[in-house]
Design an enzyme around this catalytic site. Structure first.
Site, PDB file in Angstrom:
ATOM      1  CE  LYS A 121      -2.222  -1.452   3.692  1.00 59.64           C
ATOM      2  NZ  LYS A 121      -1.625  -2.792   3.779  1.00 59.64           N
ATOM      3  CD  GLU A 132       5.383 -32.018  15.116  1.00 61.89           C
ATOM      4  OE1 GLU A 132       4.717 -31.784  14.094  1.00 61.89           O
ATOM      5  OE2 GLU A 132       5.287 -31.329  16.157  1.00 61.89           O
ATOM      6  CG  HIS A 155       0.422 -32.858  13.728  1.00 60.71           C
ATOM      7  ND1 HIS A 155      -0.827 -32.436  14.093  1.00 60.71           N
ATOM      8  CD2 HIS A 155       1.270 -32.355  14.661  1.00 60.71           C
ATOM      9  CE1 HIS A 155      -0.744 -31.712  15.199  1.00 60.71           C
ATOM     10  NE2 HIS A 155       0.516 -31.647  15.568  1.00 60.71           N
TER      11      HIS A 155
HETATM   12  P1  ADP Z   1       2.002  -1.927   3.312  1.00 61.17           P
HETATM   13  O1  ADP Z   1       2.067  -0.436   3.220  1.00 61.17           O
HETATM   14  O2  ADP Z   1       0.857  -2.521   2.552  1.00 61.17           O
HETATM   15  O3  ADP Z   1       2.086  -2.484   4.694  1.00 61.17           O
HETATM   16  P2  ADP Z   1       4.544  -1.733   2.016  1.00 61.17           P
HETATM   17  O4  ADP Z   1       4.204  -0.984   0.794  1.00 61.17           O
HETATM   18  O5  ADP Z   1       5.165  -0.977   3.129  1.00 61.17           O
HETATM   19  O6  ADP Z   1       3.279  -2.513   2.558  1.00 61.17           O
HETATM   20  O7  ADP Z   1       5.472  -2.956   1.604  1.00 61.17           O
HETATM   21  C1  ADP Z   1       6.639  -3.282   2.316  1.00 61.17           C
HETATM   22  C2  ADP Z   1       7.690  -3.820   1.379  1.00 61.17           C
HETATM   23  O8  ADP Z   1       7.281  -5.071   0.825  1.00 61.17           O
HETATM   24  C3  ADP Z   1       7.923  -2.936   0.181  1.00 61.17           C
HETATM   25  O9  ADP Z   1       8.894  -1.963   0.449  1.00 61.17           O
HETATM   26  C4  ADP Z   1       8.380  -3.918  -0.878  1.00 61.17           C
HETATM   27  O10 ADP Z   1       9.743  -4.218  -0.719  1.00 61.17           O
HETATM   28  C5  ADP Z   1       7.601  -5.151  -0.541  1.00 61.17           C
HETATM   29  N1  ADP Z   1       6.357  -5.239  -1.323  1.00 61.17           N
HETATM   30  C6  ADP Z   1       5.105  -5.259  -0.809  1.00 61.17           C
HETATM   31  N2  ADP Z   1       4.188  -5.357  -1.779  1.00 61.17           N
HETATM   32  C7  ADP Z   1       4.857  -5.385  -2.942  1.00 61.17           C
HETATM   33  C8  ADP Z   1       4.452  -5.481  -4.327  1.00 61.17           C
HETATM   34  N3  ADP Z   1       3.163  -5.555  -4.659  1.00 61.17           N
HETATM   35  N4  ADP Z   1       5.421  -5.484  -5.268  1.00 61.17           N
HETATM   36  C9  ADP Z   1       6.712  -5.408  -4.916  1.00 61.17           C
HETATM   37  N5  ADP Z   1       7.152  -5.318  -3.652  1.00 61.17           N
HETATM   38  C10 ADP Z   1       6.249  -5.315  -2.659  1.00 61.17           C
HETATM   39 ZN    ZN Z   2       1.290 -30.402  17.095  1.00 64.20          ZN
END
Ligand code: ADP
Ligand code: ZN
Length: 596
Positions: A208, A425, A428
């Site tokens: 996001k 385990e 399971h």
């Molecule tokens: P959110 O804001 O949804 O919690 P972030 O944008 O902070 O997530 O994502 C954290 C990190 O994870 C990013 O800096 C990137 O490295 C990786 N990441 C998350 N989603 C994507 C995506 N759709 N494509 C590429 N990298 C991603």
């Molecule tokens: Zn267990």
């Protein structure tokens, strides 16, 4: 003692105050104390070295401070993280990475801040509180306060949509916003309703923040990023003042994007508690609403907020003219995961045979952040092995680490405990193999990891969008397989099954109370004070119990009918600690053939 030390000239803001005349030294002191109190409020999160390395590459760092072994990073969103790096070479490496990314690095001798010391020793708490309050007001009204919670990043750390994969829909929805930011006037001429607020909702780590940043970059406008939690203040009115300053700054910079991460921290439903913290929160939220309503039609400021709890937001936030567009950012499916892996694999050297599609298939439920972390951990493992490139074993290792926690090497279980863990385990596994609708067993291990003594890993073959009653029942049976084996084969019970039981009961309760999968039929629980609901709760407990009993019985039947195979598997586990899918099948298959 504390007064004999001079104020270290590193804090620009404090110095600004101190030089503005002897007459206001007292005010300066008080203001600085309240500043440091405020600083202490920003929680410093401890992170691992690998996370630190990830940050050094991710572009989220704004400043880096090195004091002895402690590396402290202030991120663009205001969050402060720190990692203790005892290895000098490793520290050198990571500092170099930050410098390469043009993040300013300062080195400090470790010395407790004089003001912190004053805070600890000199001023009585009550006086401190009063002075702090007055000081803060003076300080804030002097306009000296540099709003440290909002950070602006221009094109210095470019993130484009090339860097955000697997979120095509969200991206398409942002296209119009980008159009608007590029040329707000044109948008108005054409009679379009300019976007004001966009809510990105979805689980953590799905990109996001990345999306919002990419939108600003694509439109080539400034990106003001704040965290919702940074508005949480102890004193009523302070949070609101911050909101006002933030928007004032945004109007000067317009067109621009304000990004509010974790907006639920300030946008919770209002009017819950009577304490001053929640009064401040209410005022902060009101101020945010006022600012958003006050936008001129074409002020060119777009507010993007993110949350993983859209359900707890105050409904006033999502009214028309405020955050009236919600874009859901979901966990990526298999294709999306492969694309995300491709983005993050760009800077790695992979072995020729390593297929990103294979990794994507084996990582259902992983977020983008998890996938980035996976590749990062794999790269670290490859470096440790002195390998030329990242290969399958490194990825397997990294995935196990993320899914199951780190192996606790050197934590020795005695033979009896190992045996009991192996039997548990194996129970399971036996049930997991016997049920038809469960997820395939991927791995079983009796190496202690994290808090668990052993682990059985089952991974879905594909992304499950629909969970049937049979699937849920099979899951419960499999969770109870460990306990079934303990009872039948060890003639005892261990506390190690407690987590299994908790999860099994949780699934069963949801089947009854949410999914309508019990003789009670489709039911809905009303308010807790409703006597009808109390009665219903009892019946839910009963129905839940029935499901658990039935599945435990089923698990026991499976274990009872597979004693030979289980014994075989236990022997394998005692010998090799960890068995993969092939070894598990082999172990069960061979015995089955013999038995036939
Ligand atoms: P959110 O804001 O949804 O919690 P972030 O944008 O902070 O997530 O994502 C954290 C990190 O994870 C990013 O800096 C990137 O490295 C990786 N990441 C998350 N989603 C994507 C995506 N759709 N494509 C590429 N990298 C991603
Ligand atoms: Zn267990």
């Amino acid at each position: 003692m504390p007064f004999s030390r001079s104020v270290p000239p590193t804090k620009k803001k404090r110095v600004t105050l101190a030089v503005s005349g002897a007459g206001i030294i007292l005010i300066a002191l008080v203001a600085a104390v309240s500043l440091s109190a405020n600083r202490a409020q920003t929680p410093v999160r401890d992170i691992s070295f690998s996370q630190l390395r990830e940050i050094s590459e991710s572009g989220v760092a704004q400043t880096v401070r090195v004091a002895g072994e402690v590396v402290t990073v202030t991120q663009a969103d205001g969050a402060v993280v720190q990692s203790v790096v005892t290895n000098a070479v490793a520290q050198h490496e990571v500092v170099a990475a930050f410098e390469k990314a043009r993040v300013p690095v300062t080195f400090e001798t470790q010395q407790p801040g004089v003001l912190v010391t004053i805070l600890n020793y000199s001023l009585p708490a009550a006086a401190l509180l009063i002075f702090g309050l007055i000081g803060w007001r003076v300080y804030a009204s002097m306009g000296v306060q540099n709003d440290s919670s909002a950070s602006e990043t221009g094109p210095a750390q470019p993130v484009t949509f090339q860097d955000v994969a697997g979120v095509d829909e969200a991206r398409a929805e942002l296209a119009e916003t980008i159009e608007f930011l590029r040329d707000p006037d044109k948008f108005g001429r054409l009679g379009g309703r300019p976007p004001r607020g966009i809510l990105l909702s979805g689980p953590p780590g799905t990109g996001k923040t990345l999306l919002a940043r990419a939108a600003a970059c694509e439109a080539d406008v400034p990106f003001l990023s704040v965290s919702g939690s940074s508005f949480q203040e102890k004193f009523a009115g302070l949070g609101a003042a911050r909101v006002r300053r933030l928007f004032a700054r945004a109007r000067k910079l317009a067109p621009c994007v304000i990004f509010i991460d974790e907006i639920d921290a300030l946008g919770r439903k209002r009017g819950r508690g009577g304490d001053s913290a929640s009064a401040d929160q209410d005022q902060t939220l009101n101020q945010l609403l006022v600012e958003m309503d006050g936008f001129e039609q074409l002020s060119g400021v777009v507010v993007i907020a993110s949350t993983n709890r859209p359900d707890i937001l105050d409904s006033a936030l999502t009214r028309p003219g405020r955050f009236d567009r919600e874009i859901t950012v979901n966990l990526a499916d298999m294709r999306g995961r492969e694309q995300i892996l491709r983005v993050h694999a760009r800077k790695l050297k992979l072995e020729d045979g390593l297929d990103l599609g294979w990794i994507a298939r084996g990582t259902p439920g992983f977020s983008g952040a998890d996938l980035a972390n996976l590749l990062n951990e794999a790269a670290i493992a490859a470096t440790r092995d002195n390998s030329e490139a990242v290969g399958r074993p490194h990825v397997e290792y990294a995935r196990d680490k993320i899914l199951m926690g780190v192996e606790r090497k050197g934590f020795m279980m005695d033979e009896e405990e190992r045996y009991a863990t192996a039997v548990h385990e194996a129970g399971h596994v036996a049930v997991g193999l016997a049920v038809k609708n469960g997820d395939p067993i991927h791995k079983v291990s009796i190496l202690p990891r994290g808090r668990a003594l052993g682990v059985t890993q089952a991974l879905p073959e594909r992304d499950r969008l629909m969970r049937t009653r049979e699937y849920l029942e099979d899951q419960i049976a499999m969770l109870l397989g460990g306990r079934a084996a303990e009872v039948l084969l060890l003639d005892t019970m261990t506390a190690g099954a407690s987590n299994d039981i908790e999860r099994a009961v949780e699934i069963a309760r949801r089947m009854v109370a949410e999914f309508g999968m019990s003789p009670l039929g489709p039911i809905h629980l009303g308010k807790p004070e409703d006597p009808h609901s109390q009665k219903l709760l009892d019946r839910i407990e009963h129905a839940t119990n029935d499901i658990i009993e039935a599945q435990l019985k089923r698990a026991c039947e499976v274990v009872d009918s597979r004693r030979a195979e289980i014994a075989h598997l236990v022997a394998g586990l005692l010998e090799r600690d960890t068995l993969d899918a092939d070894e598990i099948h082999e172990s069960f298959g061979i015995v089955q053939e013999k038995a036939a």
